[in-house]
Structure formats: C-alpha cells, structure tokens
Scaffold this motif. Sequence first.
Motif, PDB file in Angstrom:
ATOM      1  N   VAL A  80      -4.909   0.879  -6.049  1.00 23.68           N
ATOM      2  CA  VAL A  80      -5.112   0.648  -5.096  1.00 23.68           C
ATOM      3  C   VAL A  80      -5.670   2.437  -5.060  1.00 23.68           C
ATOM      4  CG1 VAL A  80      -2.523  -0.151  -3.522  1.00 23.68           C
ATOM      5  CG2 VAL A  80      -2.710   2.068  -4.579  1.00 23.68           C
ATOM      6  N   GLU A  81      -6.076   3.276  -4.308  1.00 23.41           N
ATOM      7  CA  GLU A  81      -6.732   4.486  -3.449  1.00 23.41           C
ATOM      8  C   GLU A  81      -6.855   5.249  -2.500  1.00 23.41           C
ATOM      9  OE1 GLU A  81     -10.577   4.092  -5.249  1.00 23.41           O
ATOM     10  OE2 GLU A  81     -11.484   3.197  -3.750  1.00 23.41           O
ATOM     11  N   ARG A  82      -6.989   6.457  -2.426  1.00 25.83           N
ATOM     12  CA  ARG A  82      -6.898   6.230  -1.269  1.00 25.83           C
ATOM     13  C   ARG A  82      -8.247   7.114  -0.535  1.00 25.83           C
ATOM     14  NH1 ARG A  82      -2.354   7.185   2.494  1.00 25.83           N
ATOM     15  NH2 ARG A  82      -3.495   9.494   2.844  1.00 25.83           N
ATOM     16  N   ARG A  83      -8.236   6.504   0.127  1.00 18.63           N
ATOM     17  CA  ARG A  83      -9.997   6.275   1.029  1.00 18.63           C
ATOM     18  C   ARG A  83      -9.620   6.709   2.351  1.00 18.63           C
ATOM     19  NH1 ARG A  83     -12.537   0.888   0.480  1.00 18.63           N
ATOM     20  NH2 ARG A  83     -12.209   1.451  -1.976  1.00 18.63           N
ATOM     21  N   ARG A 125       1.434  -1.417   0.455  1.00 18.35           N
ATOM     22  CA  ARG A 125      -0.029   0.138   0.114  1.00 18.35           C
ATOM     23  C   ARG A 125       0.989   1.651   0.142  1.00 18.35           C
ATOM     24  NH1 ARG A 125      -2.378  -4.380   0.679  1.00 18.35           N
ATOM     25  NH2 ARG A 125      -4.609  -4.341   1.706  1.00 18.35           N
ATOM     26  N   SER A 126       2.087   1.357  -0.387  1.00 18.08           N
ATOM     27  CA  SER A 126       3.282   2.639  -0.737  1.00 18.08           C
ATOM     28  C   SER A 126       3.735   2.404  -2.318  1.00 18.08           C
ATOM     29  CB  SER A 126       3.574   2.311   0.824  1.00 18.08           C
ATOM     30  OG  SER A 126       4.645   3.231   0.883  1.00 18.08           O
ATOM     31  N   SER A 127       3.663   2.885  -1.961  1.00 19.82           N
ATOM     32  CA  SER A 127       5.315   3.106  -3.959  1.00 19.82           C
ATOM     33  C   SER A 127       6.723   3.351  -3.023  1.00 19.82           C
ATOM     34  CB  SER A 127       5.084   4.055  -4.337  1.00 19.82           C
ATOM     35  OG  SER A 127       3.280   3.986  -5.884  1.00 19.82           O
ATOM     36  N   ARG A 128       6.942   3.971  -2.422  1.00 16.28           N
ATOM     37  CA  ARG A 128       8.062   4.059  -1.422  1.00 16.28           C
ATOM     38  C   ARG A 128       8.575   2.723  -0.615  1.00 16.28           C
ATOM     39  NH1 ARG A 128       9.435   4.482   3.818  1.00 16.28           N
ATOM     40  NH2 ARG A 128       6.967   5.050   4.376  1.00 16.28           N
ATOM     41  N   ARG A 129       7.818   1.458   0.442  1.00 12.18           N
ATOM     42  CA  ARG A 129       7.831   0.553   0.761  1.00 12.18           C
ATOM     43  C   ARG A 129       8.176  -0.643  -0.560  1.00 12.18           C
ATOM     44  NH1 ARG A 129       4.531   2.183   4.479  1.00 12.18           N
ATOM     45  NH2 ARG A 129       2.725   0.546   3.506  1.00 12.18           N
ATOM     46  N   ALA A 130       7.166  -0.138  -1.127  1.00  9.63           N
ATOM     47  CA  ALA A 130       7.314  -1.124  -2.831  1.00  9.63           C
ATOM     48  C   ALA A 130       8.702  -1.411  -2.731  1.00  9.63           C
ATOM     49  CB  ALA A 130       5.907  -1.276  -3.182  1.00  9.63           C
ATOM     50  N   ALA A 131       8.991   0.174  -3.486  1.00 11.15           N
ATOM     51  CA  ALA A 131       9.917   0.517  -4.435  1.00 11.15           C
ATOM     52  C   ALA A 131      11.647  -0.150  -3.170  1.00 11.15           C
ATOM     53  CB  ALA A 131       9.742   2.275  -5.040  1.00 11.15           C
ATOM     54  N   ALA A 132      11.439  -0.138  -2.659  1.00 10.01           N
ATOM     55  CA  ALA A 132      12.741   0.049  -1.442  1.00 10.01           C
ATOM     56  C   ALA A 132      12.693  -2.117  -1.474  1.00 10.01           C
ATOM     57  CB  ALA A 132      12.266   0.095  -0.343  1.00 10.01           C
ATOM     58  N   GLN A 133      11.750  -2.310  -1.003  1.00 14.73           N
ATOM     59  CA  GLN A 133      11.394  -4.061  -1.277  1.00 14.73           C
ATOM     60  C   GLN A 133      12.348  -4.262  -2.845  1.00 14.73           C
ATOM     61  OE1 GLN A 133       7.645  -6.239  -2.149  1.00 14.73           O
ATOM     62  NE2 GLN A 133       8.789  -6.619  -0.338  1.00 14.73           N
ATOM     63  N   THR A 147      -4.423   4.125   2.686  1.00 17.37           N
ATOM     64  CA  THR A 147      -4.487   3.695   0.514  1.00 17.37           C
ATOM     65  C   THR A 147      -5.071   2.325   1.306  1.00 17.37           C
ATOM     66  OG1 THR A 147      -2.198   5.525   0.578  1.00 17.37           O
ATOM     67  CG2 THR A 147      -2.413   3.472  -0.929  1.00 17.37           C
ATOM     68  N   VAL A 148      -5.706   2.157   0.256  1.00 18.03           N
ATOM     69  CA  VAL A 148      -6.510   0.881   0.551  1.00 18.03           C
ATOM     70  C   VAL A 148      -6.325   0.445  -1.281  1.00 18.03           C
ATOM     71  CG1 VAL A 148      -7.941   1.562   2.593  1.00 18.03           C
ATOM     72  CG2 VAL A 148      -8.512   1.531   0.316  1.00 18.03           C
TER      73      VAL A 148
END
Length: 539
Positions: free
Chosen positions: A58-61, A26-34, A65-66
């Motif tokens: 995903v979307e902001r709700r 649910r996060s571009s930052r964490r996914a990119a780091a992974q 982010t979900v």
Amino acid sequence: MEAAAARISHLDLRQLRYALALVELRSSRRAAAQLAIPVRAFAREIARIERALGARLVERRGGRTVATAAGTEIAEIARCTLAGRIGAGLDELEGESLRVGWMDFGRGQAIQRAALAEFQARYPHVPVQLVPSLFRDQPRDVADGLLDAGFYTGPKPDLPGLAVEVLFPDTVGSAMLPAGHRLAGVRGLSLSDLSGFPFHSLRMDYAPEIMAGVHDGVSRGGWHGRQTTGSSRPSEVITAVACGAGWAPAPSDLVEWAPPGVEVVPLADGPLLGVDLYLMWKRDDPVAAAFARLVFELRDVIEAAAPPPAKLPEAVRGGHGPLLAQRYAERARVARELHDTLLQDIVGSELQLEALTRRLPPGLERESREIREVVERLERAARSGREVLRNLTPVGSGARDLPAALAGVAATLRGGSDARFRLRESGSRRELRTSVAETAYWVGAEAIANALRHASPALVTVVLEYGDDLFRLRVADDGGGIEPEVLRAGGRDGHLGFALMRERAAAAAGTLSIRSEPARGTEVELAVPAPMAFAADAP
C-alpha cells in the motif's frame, strides 16, 4: 500475474493473511485488530513481507492509503491461495470442536488471543470455547478430556495423553502495586522498600511448589510485615492489589501487560523464582495439534511486540480480557458496517422507490400499492437497524440511568410472557464509575435475558445495593435453574455468556458469582469494592 505468484510462493499461510488484510483494510491498525495482534508486531511483519516481495503493498496517495498495483495483484493471488489451502484443511476437522483453557493476563494471553483468531479464520466451522479453568487444574482437565488445550505454570506436567512444550521461560521478578502508589514510580525497587506494605499473593494450595519458592524468595530479600490470607486465582490477586489490599509478586512478562488499576515494577533484588509457561494439548488430536501449531507459529511475533494500544474502552484496557476485548472490537466493527452500508442502502432504496412511484403512469394502482408496501417494510427495517445500532453502543453512566435501563431490558424481553419484574435499591444511590456502570448494565442485561429466555420464571428480581464497602448487583429468578454440569463447566458449549460476564467483572475490579439449583432458580451477583465502584471514592 505469474511473476507475482512466483514472488509469494515462499510465503506461509500467516504471511499471506497479513498481506491480504493490509490491502483489503488499507490500515495497519484495523488489520492488526482483525488479526488480534499488536500494531507494532503487525507493522514489523509487513515490512519483512514487503522486503521478501520486493514491492510495497500500500502507499499514501492524495491523503489516502491505497493499494499499489503490486499489492492488488498479490492480494488477489493470496485470496485464491488462502481459499485453496483452507478448504483443503477442513475435511480432517469436520464435526470437531476446540476447548481451550482460559489465559487471562500477560503476553501468554496475547499469544492465545492471536492464535484463536487465526484458528477461527482458518477453520470457521469449528466451534471454539474458552473455558475458565484454573491454571492449576488445566493439566488434569486436558488429560481428562475436559479441555483440548491449556496453559500451565509450574513443574512440567507428566500425565498420560498430554503433549507438553515450553511456550516461553519467565521469572517471578516484579511487584504489582496499586496504580498511583508512592512506590509505583520507583526504579530499582527492592523487597525491603516494600516492608510495612502488606504482602498479598495466591494461596499456598493454588500451586504449592511455586508459592513456597516465592515466599522463600520474599523472606530472603528482606521484606517483613503482614501477609494476607491470599487469593484462590490470579484475577482475585489483581483485583485485591488494585483495591489497595497490598503488593503482590508478578511474572516479569506482566511489566508491559499491566491490567487496569495496577502498575508492575521490576524488583532490583533479582528473580524470586524461575518459571516456565507450558502449552499442553491432547496428543494425537488433530484439532488440538492445529491450535498448538498456531500458538508456536505466532509466539515470535507476539514476544517482541509492544503492549497492546490503550485505546479500547476503559472497561477492557489492559491484559486480562481477551473475550471482552474481541467483543468490543467486533461490536464497533458491526456498528460501523451497519451504519455505513446496510442503513444507507435501505434509505437509498426507499428514496428510489418513492421516486419511481411518482413516475408511474396513471392506472397502475396495484403496482403503486405494492411499491408503497415495500417502502413501508424498508422503513421498518431501518427503524430496527437503528435500534440495533443504539444497542451496539456501550452505555455510559452519564447517558443512562441504570435502574431504568435494566427495567427497559426486562420490558423488551418479557414480550407477552407472564413473568413479573421487580427492581429495588438498597442504600443511598451513589454515582458509579463509567466502567462499573457499563459492567453492571451488561451483566444485569445478560442475566435478565438468560432468565427470561431459558428459565421460564414467574418473577425476576434485580437488587442494586450501594454499601459502604461494596456495590452489589443481584439478579435472581425463580425459574428452572441451571444444570449442575453446565454450571461446573462455566457455560454451554459454544456459548460465551458466563465467560464474558466474568471478564466484565474482573475488568471492573469486581467479582462475579453464579448460584443455581435445578427447579429452584438462579442468582447472579456482581460485587465491586467501593473504592473502585463509586466515582467519589475512585483512587
């Protein structure tokens, strides 16, 4: 589900991993780091994937982010598809390993890091080792079987058994300057502007054809002044420049990937030399070929990306620390998961068992005693977990006394052994910069641990030397020593301790040397120039 499966059928393995990582984290930052790629490159790829799918993942709700319904469905299919594809590709690599030559700066390092992360995700059972082989030696090391894949800048290698492809063309058309130098902010910098400032580069024997061309280009460009003797490897050039030893020519790709302590400025004179960066791998080797495919697959993603975010700890910011950067990120992830899941579950289980004990009817003494024993074990596990959590947190110079910290490491690791530990300081103690204090702690702790665990010494000695020109840390033992072939290879297969210590030293603008003889002990020395080591001397 069938409609979603049809939508993702044209996505490749990399795109499936990107989509799954975004939905799970649910996060571009964490996914990119992974995935070990820059955030902007990851976001651009996700945008392409969503356009191809015709749906948001995903979307902001409500401030969170979900995953969307389509994202959840697509992630489940991607998970199953990836499991099937990965499993199908493992048999051919069973019992193999991958040894890759070290690429320690620039966008080539970013491509290598991303490819290694993807390789380990696809083939988790295949051991991977980064080998600190010099650029100039990597073609011969691959041909001789010391490496499975490597990188090289210079004339195209032509050796038996090698497959060679250009990773990307580049030019030597920039100047490395110390951070804060008066010319570092000049745009339209010419070689004549650098006259009077010493010229520092690799030694001529490092890569004769390249260095001869660079020196000719510098002379034609109008520079005149004093030349230094040169350094034997790129990381030494970077360290010398960061310490103010002079300016150095640099590939243009370093402009956006400048290591700590230096700034890279394009030269207005035009390129001094055209160079290509090659990827080489063992021909007809399935492991090496699999890694090479990933390198070229990820090249386009990395080349157009912005430089990596400068939010890592001070010791690992910049371009020349792939192992160290991955280790910091992994430590942070483990620390978060340990605190947020395991420790919380242990404490919750303790409370539940204590409440259960209070509700037990009279006469169940045995059951009550067994539950209390379980609670005590959980308490011990929680204490151990908190200690691990503390050790995962990087040490800061203001939070930890370095001599006491290293003595604590020795006391913890000695256990019941008869080994003695001695620590002494030379010169007047001075405050170290945060990154140098952390580096000295981790290098010292690793060297002490290696000695006590593997060398069976009678004495381990640590010396902290606060000199006018250098800060030195020396860890010496009188144990069994290191086998010459292990020392030449830079460590044992599957062990990254030596490589990580060297990266820590380079990231702190220092150098690391390891000297050892069988049955006569080992000495590990970290040396950092005073301007980079001591807080009062910081440039």
